[in-house]
Scaffold this active site. Sequence first.
Site, PDB file in Angstrom:
ATOM      1  N   HIS A  19       0.837  -1.200   0.000  1.00  0.00           N
ATOM      2  CA  HIS A  19       0.000   0.000   0.000  1.00  0.00           C
ATOM      3  C   HIS A  19       0.873   1.252   0.000  1.00  0.00           C
ATOM      4  CE1 HIS A  19       0.911   0.544   4.219  1.00  0.00           C
ATOM      5  NE2 HIS A  19       0.382  -0.628   4.544  1.00  0.00           N
ATOM      6  N   HIS A  22       4.177   1.433   2.125  1.00  0.00           N
ATOM      7  CA  HIS A  22       5.312   0.688   1.568  1.00  0.00           C
ATOM      8  C   HIS A  22       5.860   1.413   0.344  1.00  0.00           C
ATOM      9  CE1 HIS A  22       2.535  -2.624   3.117  1.00  0.00           C
ATOM     10  NE2 HIS A  22       3.488  -2.522   4.019  1.00  0.00           N
ATOM     11  N   CYS A 127       2.032 -10.787  23.181  1.00  0.00           N
ATOM     12  CA  CYS A 127       1.030 -10.325  22.216  1.00  0.00           C
ATOM     13  C   CYS A 127       1.242 -11.108  20.926  1.00  0.00           C
ATOM     14  CB  CYS A 127       1.149  -8.827  21.959  1.00  0.00           C
ATOM     15  SG  CYS A 127       0.084  -8.336  20.577  1.00  0.00           S
ATOM     16  N   CYS A 130       1.924  -8.860  17.808  1.00  0.00           N
ATOM     17  CA  CYS A 130       3.289  -8.321  17.644  1.00  0.00           C
ATOM     18  C   CYS A 130       4.331  -9.429  17.650  1.00  0.00           C
ATOM     19  CB  CYS A 130       3.647  -7.372  18.777  1.00  0.00           C
ATOM     20  SG  CYS A 130       2.530  -6.008  18.972  1.00  0.00           S
ATOM     21  N   CYS A 144      -1.888  -4.218  24.646  1.00  0.00           N
ATOM     22  CA  CYS A 144      -0.842  -3.913  23.666  1.00  0.00           C
ATOM     23  C   CYS A 144      -1.250  -2.646  22.919  1.00  0.00           C
ATOM     24  CB  CYS A 144      -0.709  -5.094  22.705  1.00  0.00           C
ATOM     25  SG  CYS A 144      -0.070  -4.588  21.097  1.00  0.00           S
ATOM     26  N   HIS A 147      -2.211  -3.406  19.133  1.00  0.00           N
ATOM     27  CA  HIS A 147      -3.350  -4.265  18.794  1.00  0.00           C
ATOM     28  C   HIS A 147      -4.550  -4.055  19.704  1.00  0.00           C
ATOM     29  CE1 HIS A 147       0.025  -6.169  16.722  1.00  0.00           C
ATOM     30  NE2 HIS A 147      -0.893  -6.455  15.828  1.00  0.00           N
ATOM     31  N   LYS A 296      -5.990   7.301  10.049  1.00  0.00           N
ATOM     32  CA  LYS A 296      -4.966   6.269  10.028  1.00  0.00           C
ATOM     33  C   LYS A 296      -5.297   5.305   8.889  1.00  0.00           C
ATOM     34  CE  LYS A 296      -2.826   3.255  13.226  1.00  0.00           C
ATOM     35  NZ  LYS A 296      -2.712   2.571  14.454  1.00  0.00           N
ATOM     36  N   LYS A 299      -7.337  -1.184   6.758  1.00  0.00           N
ATOM     37  CA  LYS A 299      -8.011  -1.994   5.750  1.00  0.00           C
ATOM     38  C   LYS A 299      -9.522  -1.886   5.884  1.00  0.00           C
ATOM     39  CE  LYS A 299      -5.220  -5.716   5.826  1.00  0.00           C
ATOM     40  NZ  LYS A 299      -5.056  -7.153   5.861  1.00  0.00           N
TER      41      LYS A 299
HETATM   42  N1  MSP Z   1       8.671  -6.849   8.319  1.00  0.00           N
HETATM   43  C1  MSP Z   1       8.839  -5.717   9.142  1.00  0.00           C
HETATM   44  C2  MSP Z   1      10.130  -4.998   8.807  1.00  0.00           C
HETATM   45  C3  MSP Z   1      11.361  -5.834   8.932  1.00  0.00           C
HETATM   46  S1  MSP Z   1      12.765  -4.945   8.410  1.00  0.00           S
HETATM   47  C4  MSP Z   1      14.057  -5.902   8.863  1.00  0.00           C
HETATM   48  C5  MSP Z   1       7.673  -4.751   8.937  1.00  0.00           C
HETATM   49  N2  MSP Z   1       6.991  -4.875   7.796  1.00  0.00           N
HETATM   50  S2  MSP Z   1       5.727  -3.945   7.381  1.00  0.00           S
HETATM   51  O1  MSP Z   1       5.178  -4.556   6.195  1.00  0.00           O
HETATM   52  O2  MSP Z   1       4.848  -3.765   8.463  1.00  0.00           O
HETATM   53  O3  MSP Z   1       6.351  -2.613   6.916  1.00  0.00           O
HETATM   54  C6  MSP Z   1       6.543  -1.548   7.799  1.00  0.00           C
HETATM   55  C7  MSP Z   1       7.067  -0.400   6.997  1.00  0.00           C
HETATM   56  O4  MSP Z   1       6.167  -0.081   5.923  1.00  0.00           O
HETATM   57  C8  MSP Z   1       7.205   0.905   7.750  1.00  0.00           C
HETATM   58  O5  MSP Z   1       8.363   0.972   8.541  1.00  0.00           O
HETATM   59  C9  MSP Z   1       7.217   1.866   6.582  1.00  0.00           C
HETATM   60  O6  MSP Z   1       8.418   1.763   5.913  1.00  0.00           O
HETATM   61  C10 MSP Z   1       6.125   1.308   5.718  1.00  0.00           C
HETATM   62  N3  MSP Z   1       4.809   1.794   6.141  1.00  0.00           N
HETATM   63  C11 MSP Z   1       3.726   1.022   6.467  1.00  0.00           C
HETATM   64  N4  MSP Z   1       2.677   1.849   6.750  1.00  0.00           N
HETATM   65  C12 MSP Z   1       3.059   3.130   6.635  1.00  0.00           C
HETATM   66  C13 MSP Z   1       2.378   4.374   6.673  1.00  0.00           C
HETATM   67  N5  MSP Z   1       1.118   4.489   6.989  1.00  0.00           N
HETATM   68  N6  MSP Z   1       3.091   5.476   6.373  1.00  0.00           N
HETATM   69  C14 MSP Z   1       4.400   5.420   5.985  1.00  0.00           C
HETATM   70  N7  MSP Z   1       5.056   4.270   5.905  1.00  0.00           N
HETATM   71  C15 MSP Z   1       4.479   3.124   6.384  1.00  0.00           C
HETATM   72  O7  MSP Z   1       7.480  -3.906   9.786  1.00  0.00           O
END
Ligand code: MSP
Length: 646
Positions: A19, A22, A127, A130, A144, A147, A296, A299
Amino acid sequence: MVETFYITTPIYYVNAKPHLGHAYTTIVGDVARRFKEMQGLDSFFLTGTDEHGDKIIRAARKENVSPRVYVDKISDMFRALWPELNIKYDRFIRTTDAEHIAVVEHVLQKIWDSGDIYFSEYEGMYCFGCERFYTERELVDGKCPDHEMAPETIKESNYFFKMSRYQDWLIDHIHKHPDFIRPERYRNEVLAFLREPLEDLCISRPKSRLKWGITLPFDKDYVTYVWFDALLNYVSALNYPDGELYHKYWSSVQHIVAKDILKPHGIYWPIMLKAAGIPLYKHLNVHGYWNVNHQKMSKTLGNVAEPLDLKNIYGLDVFRFFLMREMAFGLDSNFDEETLIQRNNSDLANDLGNLFKRVITMTHKYFKGVIPNLDTETEEELQQFDSGGLKSDAANAISAFESAMENFAFHKAISSIWELVSSMNKYIDLMAPWELAKKKSNRTQLATVIYDLLEGLRVVSGLLYPFMPESSLEMRKQLGMDAKHEFDTIDKLRTWKYMAPGTEIPKAATLFPRCEIKSFSDEADNAEETGETGVVPPLKPQIAIDEFARADLRVATVLTAEPVPRAKKLLKLEVDIGEKRTVVAGIAGSYTPDEIVGKQVIMVVNLKPVKLMGIMSEGMILAAVDDKKVLVSTIDKPIKSGTIVK
Ligand code: MSP
C-alpha cells in the site's frame, strides 16, 4: 576507488498487499539512490519481503493456502509493484531464500558461541499480534498499544539474547554519532527508551507453537524470532560474511524505516551487529506515517489501496513528486487527492510548466529554436549582461539541494529547486526579453538572457531527476539535450554554460497539464452504486511471448466436484485434461458443486502441485476474481479435453 552507497528499505511483511506506506518508503530509497548516482557514487539498493512468523501463518490460514503458496503470491505483488513506480532496486531479498537462512544460522551460531545467548524459563505477557513479550510499562491500560488487546500470559523456556550487556555501549555510540539515528526526534526517542534498563531479548519460539521460521542451529526444537531473522537480511543480501558485495557496500550502509519499527532498528539491530562483530550502519533514516484523508490507514476503512491508484490517474511522476514534496521527512503527513491536485496545478503546471514553456517559446521566437551562440562575445562583454545573477542562484540552489538530500530532507531539497524556478521567473520579468527584442543593438544581451534561462532550466530538470525521472528526461529532450543519458551528474549541473550553442530545440510542449478534481473517489462511489467492487487494478508490466508460453494452458472438463471440509471457499474437483487430475479451486463462494460439473474450463496444468487442506492440487483453473466473486473461464463450444489453449 569509487565511493559507495548502500541503501535499504524494511523488508515488508507478506500478510497484506502493498500500500501507500510501503510505496513511500521504497520511493524514498529510489530517490536517495538516484541522487547518489548523480554524485557519482556506486550504489546498491535493497528491498524485499519478510516471510516468517505467526502473522504470516495466520494470514495464509485465512486464505486456506499453505504458507509457501501464500508468501510466494504476496511477495510477487511487492516485486511487481516496484517497476510500476519506476523504482530501480538491485536486489529483492526474501527471508525464505536459502542464502538468507544460511546467514541467519551462521550469525546465531556465532553469537551463541561467543556466549551472548542463554537458555532460560520465562513467564511473560505475549502479544500474538506483535509476536513478542511485553513488559508491564509498555502496555497501555493493560493492553498492547498496537493491537489494543490484552496480551496472554505464557510460560516458556526460551533462548535470550544478552542485550542488557550492550546498553551503555549503545548509549555511548549514539552520543558520539549524533546523526546515527535521524531526524533528531527519533534519536531522542531511542535515548529516552535507553534510560530505563534494557531487558534481554527472547529470540526463540518453540516449534510446538510455531514452525514457520528458521531453526536455531544449536537447538532443533526452536525457530528464531522473526525480527532476529528479518534484520539480518541487510547483511545476507550482500552475501555476508565473504561476499564481494558485502566487502564493497556494507561500510556505507544506511537504512530507511518508518517510526513503527524504530525500536528493532535503533536498539536490537545495532546490538546484534556489535555482538556479531559486524560494523554498525552509518545512518538510520526514520520517517513518519502517512494518514489518508486525515485517518490512520486501515483496511477496514478501505483507504489503503486508493492512494496507489492515483498514480494511474495523475501520472507516476506527479504521484512521486507529491509524496516527496508533501511529507516533511520524519513527520506524519496526510494524503488526499485534493492536495495532490493542488500541488500539481500550482507547483508543476503553473510554476515549473509555465516557466519551461515561456523560455522555450522565447527561444523559438527570438532565435528560431536554436540555443543562441555566444562564441563571438568576450567574457567581459557577456558578464556585463549577466546581471540577473542566475548563475549564482543556480549554484546556491544546487548546494542547498545537495545538503538537504544528504540529510534526507527531501521536501527542503524540492523547495530549493522551486527557489530557483522562482528566481528564473523574476529574472524574466527583470530582463524583459520582449523589450530587448525590439532593438537590434540588444541582440547580445538578449542571447545571454535566453541562454542563461535555458541553462537554468537544465539545472532545474537535472535536480528533479531523483524525484521525477521520466519528466526530467522529457525536459532534457525539450532542451535539445542528449537523451541517451538519463541524468546529469551534480558536477555537470554545476558547470554553467554547459549547453552547446547552435543546438536546435523542439517546440514547447505541455509538461504538466492542469487537473480538475474528479477521478478516483467519484469512480469508487459509482462502483459502489453499480455494485462493482473497487477499481480495476493497475496493469502488470509487459512480458515477452515466450515468458507467457511457459504456462501450459489446457481445456479441462470438470467430472466431479465436492466441498472441502472446514474450507468455506474451496471445492475439490476431478477434471479431465486427457488424463485425470485433482484440483482444489477457491470457487465455492460462486458455484455449487452441481453448477460446476460438466463445465469446460481453462486450466494451468504445469504448475508445481501444492497441498491445500491436505489435498494435493494438481493445477489451477483460470477465473476472474474480484473482492466478492470468482468466476471461472469457460470454453465457448464443446471441445476435446486437454486441447491446448493459447
Ligand atoms: N517486516 C517488518 C520490517 C522488517 S525490516 C528488517 C515490517 N513490515 S511492514 O510490512 O509492516 O512494513 C513496515 C514499513 O512499511 C514501515 O516501517 C514503513 O516503511 C512502511 N509503512 C507502512 N505503513 C506506513 C504508513 N502508513 N506510512 C508510511 N510508511 C508506512 O514492519
